[in-house]
Write a protein that holds these residues in place. Structure first.
Motif, PDB file in Angstrom:
ATOM      1  N   TRP A  84     -12.789   2.468  32.233  1.00 45.37           N
ATOM      2  CA  TRP A  84     -11.574   2.165  32.820  1.00 45.37           C
ATOM      3  C   TRP A  84     -11.916   0.699  33.389  1.00 45.37           C
ATOM      4  N   THR A  85     -10.994  -0.167  33.702  1.00 48.29           N
ATOM      5  CA  THR A  85     -11.076  -1.591  34.284  1.00 48.29           C
ATOM      6  C   THR A  85     -10.058  -2.240  34.891  1.00 48.29           C
ATOM      7  N   TYR A  86      -9.870  -3.135  35.421  1.00 47.02           N
ATOM      8  CA  TYR A  86      -8.641  -3.755  36.214  1.00 47.02           C
ATOM      9  C   TYR A  86      -8.380  -4.879  35.188  1.00 47.02           C
ATOM     10  N   THR A  87      -7.107  -5.232  35.209  1.00 43.81           N
ATOM     11  CA  THR A  87      -6.404  -6.123  34.226  1.00 43.81           C
ATOM     12  C   THR A  87      -5.018  -6.642  34.811  1.00 43.81           C
ATOM     13  N   GLU A  88      -4.766  -7.836  34.411  1.00 44.25           N
ATOM     14  CA  GLU A  88      -3.491  -8.431  34.602  1.00 44.25           C
ATOM     15  C   GLU A  88      -3.044  -9.290  33.291  1.00 44.25           C
ATOM     16  N   GLY A  89      -1.890  -9.681  33.289  1.00 43.03           N
ATOM     17  CA  GLY A  89      -1.249 -10.663  32.321  1.00 43.03           C
ATOM     18  C   GLY A  89      -0.115  -9.939  31.698  1.00 43.03           C
ATOM     19  N   ASN A  90       0.113 -10.666  30.628  1.00 35.40           N
ATOM     20  CA  ASN A  90       1.602 -10.407  30.008  1.00 35.40           C
ATOM     21  C   ASN A  90       1.249  -9.102  29.047  1.00 35.40           C
ATOM     22  N   ALA A  91       2.463  -8.728  28.327  1.00 39.54           N
ATOM     23  CA  ALA A  91       2.267  -7.418  27.547  1.00 39.54           C
ATOM     24  C   ALA A  91       1.041  -7.525  26.431  1.00 39.54           C
ATOM     25  N   GLN A  92       1.344  -8.705  25.890  1.00 41.79           N
ATOM     26  CA  GLN A  92       0.173  -8.712  24.719  1.00 41.79           C
ATOM     27  C   GLN A  92      -1.159  -8.643  25.322  1.00 41.79           C
ATOM     28  N   GLU A  93      -1.692  -9.213  26.575  1.00 44.66           N
ATOM     29  CA  GLU A  93      -2.981  -9.251  26.871  1.00 44.66           C
ATOM     30  C   GLU A  93      -3.364  -7.791  27.492  1.00 44.66           C
ATOM     31  N   LEU A  94      -2.176  -7.018  28.009  1.00 49.37           N
ATOM     32  CA  LEU A  94      -2.374  -5.499  28.344  1.00 49.37           C
ATOM     33  C   LEU A  94      -2.463  -4.691  27.133  1.00 49.37           C
ATOM     34  N   ARG A  95      -2.040  -4.998  26.298  1.00 50.98           N
ATOM     35  CA  ARG A  95      -2.304  -4.157  24.816  1.00 50.98           C
ATOM     36  C   ARG A  95      -3.764  -4.462  24.482  1.00 50.98           C
ATOM     37  N   LYS A  96      -4.225  -5.659  24.545  1.00 46.47           N
ATOM     38  CA  LYS A  96      -5.393  -5.979  23.849  1.00 46.47           C
ATOM     39  C   LYS A  96      -6.294  -5.248  24.777  1.00 46.47           C
ATOM     40  N   THR A  97      -6.268  -5.340  26.164  1.00 47.12           N
ATOM     41  CA  THR A  97      -7.173  -4.671  27.016  1.00 47.12           C
ATOM     42  C   THR A  97      -7.172  -3.030  26.607  1.00 47.12           C
ATOM     43  N   ALA A  98      -6.250  -2.482  26.118  1.00 48.20           N
ATOM     44  CA  ALA A  98      -6.086  -0.980  26.028  1.00 48.20           C
ATOM     45  C   ALA A  98      -6.951  -0.745  24.641  1.00 48.20           C
ATOM     46  N   ASP A  99      -6.957  -1.700  23.762  1.00 54.56           N
ATOM     47  CA  ASP A  99      -7.479  -1.730  22.481  1.00 54.56           C
ATOM     48  C   ASP A  99      -8.906  -1.851  22.865  1.00 54.56           C
ATOM     49  N   ASP A 100      -9.385  -2.906  23.638  1.00 56.07           N
ATOM     50  CA  ASP A 100     -10.717  -2.979  24.053  1.00 56.07           C
ATOM     51  C   ASP A 100     -11.486  -1.799  24.792  1.00 56.07           C
ATOM     52  N   LEU A 101     -10.700  -1.235  25.728  1.00 59.27           N
ATOM     53  CA  LEU A 101     -11.227  -0.033  26.059  1.00 59.27           C
ATOM     54  C   LEU A 101     -11.393   1.177  25.263  1.00 59.27           C
ATOM     55  N   ASP A 102     -10.765   1.398  24.188  1.00 60.29           N
ATOM     56  CA  ASP A 102     -10.852   2.100  22.862  1.00 60.29           C
ATOM     57  C   ASP A 102     -12.076   1.867  22.361  1.00 60.29           C
ATOM     58  N   LYS A 103     -12.350   0.523  22.262  1.00 60.34           N
ATOM     59  CA  LYS A 103     -13.814   0.192  21.680  1.00 60.34           C
ATOM     60  C   LYS A 103     -15.000   0.556  22.338  1.00 60.34           C
ATOM     61  N   MET A 104     -14.896   0.248  23.862  1.00 58.18           N
ATOM     62  CA  MET A 104     -15.822   0.896  24.964  1.00 58.18           C
ATOM     63  C   MET A 104     -16.166   2.302  24.943  1.00 58.18           C
ATOM     64  N   THR A 105     -15.049   2.940  24.633  1.00 57.97           N
ATOM     65  CA  THR A 105     -15.124   4.317  24.529  1.00 57.97           C
ATOM     66  C   THR A 105     -15.907   4.743  23.371  1.00 57.97           C
ATOM     67  N   GLN A 106     -15.650   4.244  22.225  1.00 59.11           N
ATOM     68  CA  GLN A 106     -16.493   4.298  20.964  1.00 59.11           C
ATOM     69  C   GLN A 106     -18.039   4.363  20.983  1.00 59.11           C
ATOM     70  N   LEU A 107     -18.312   3.261  21.962  1.00 61.32           N
ATOM     71  CA  LEU A 107     -19.743   3.158  22.123  1.00 61.32           C
ATOM     72  C   LEU A 107     -20.570   4.203  22.585  1.00 61.32           C
ATOM     73  N   SER A 108     -19.914   4.835  23.745  1.00 58.07           N
ATOM     74  CA  SER A 108     -20.303   6.044  24.185  1.00 58.07           C
ATOM     75  C   SER A 108     -20.367   7.102  23.441  1.00 58.07           C
ATOM     76  N   VAL A 109     -19.275   7.308  22.760  1.00 57.92           N
ATOM     77  CA  VAL A 109     -19.216   8.616  21.788  1.00 57.92           C
ATOM     78  C   VAL A 109     -20.010   8.361  20.714  1.00 57.92           C
ATOM     79  N   ASN A 110     -20.570   6.979  20.345  1.00 60.07           N
ATOM     80  CA  ASN A 110     -21.598   6.948  19.626  1.00 60.07           C
ATOM     81  C   ASN A 110     -23.026   7.461  19.778  1.00 60.07           C
TER      82      ASN A 110
END
Length: 231
Positions: free
Chosen positions: A113-139
């Protein structure tokens, strides 16, 4: 100079103790940074590295750097969960060729998880980035566990605490110390083998595709049964 971790060498073995938070900004004596630890690991000329863990976790990048440094070292790595190995500390635990838990320890795995702020596009990108971070642990987990990637992700979604016996059954751990835990070890393996054999029996297509695996499982099941009969 602050001491962020303990590292001792004796003959051809090194003992590393990580009993604190994993962070790029180490302030407390118990804090561990990848820069300080990985640099010393890479310089070790030993045959065995014992890593003792009792940590609530910390920064993903720092933990992954320690994990990869241990994986890349030529020495045999033994990781010990001496209390809790939570969050990214559980990923460091997975770097061990042997992963040892006592019957009074626990793993905890969850999504980053993380802290974030910004517009809708930036928030969506943060969610996508978190999914990628999750995958690293899964690997890191799926390199050793005997459950599917979907099952790993479900455990992460549920912010799961794993008992030593559960960790052993799923493949996160290879050994649980203690007489009672060792007795449960054989039962867990036997259950896993039985489940695989039953799945192959109920799925004719799978049965035809991997006959050699079924034969190997039958031999393993027979060996476990004989071992349990001698206890």
């Amino acid at each position: 100079m602050k001491k962020y971790f303990a590292l001792e060498t004796k003959e051809r073995e090194a003992d590393i103790t990580i009993f604190g938070d994993i962070t790029s900004w180490p302030w407390m004596e118990s804090d561990v940074s990848s820069y300080n630890l990985s640099k010393q690991i890479s310089m070790l000329d030993v045959d065995v590295i014992n890593v003792h863990l009792n940590s609530y976790g910390g920064e993903v990048a720092e933990g992954l750097a320690i994990y990869n440094c241990l994986k890349q070292h030529m020495a045999k790595v033994k990781t010990y969960c001496d209390g809790f190995a939570c969050s990214i500390a559980s990923v460091i635990f997975m770097s061990g060729d042997e992963r040892i838990m006592s019957n009074a320890s626990a793993l905890m795995i969850h999504n980053p998880w993380t802290y974030t702020e910004g517009n809708a596009q930036e928030l969506r990108k943060t969610a996508d980035d978190l999914d990628k971070m999750t995958q690293l642990s899964v690997n890191a987990y799926k390199e050793h566990v005997n459950i599917s990637e979907d099952e790993i992700k479900q455990l992460l979604d549920e912010e799961s605490w794993l008992t030593p016996q559960e960790a052993l059954e799923y493949g996160f751990a290879t050994i649980v110390t203690g007489a009672e835990a060792q007795a449960k070890y054989s039962q867990s393996v036997r259950k896993s083998v039985l489940q695989k054999l039953l799945r192959q029996k109920s799925d004719p297509k799978q049965k035809d595709e991997v006959p050699e695996e079924k034969e190997n499982l039958m031999h393993l099941f027979a060996g476990i049964s004989q071992k349990e009969g001698k206890r």
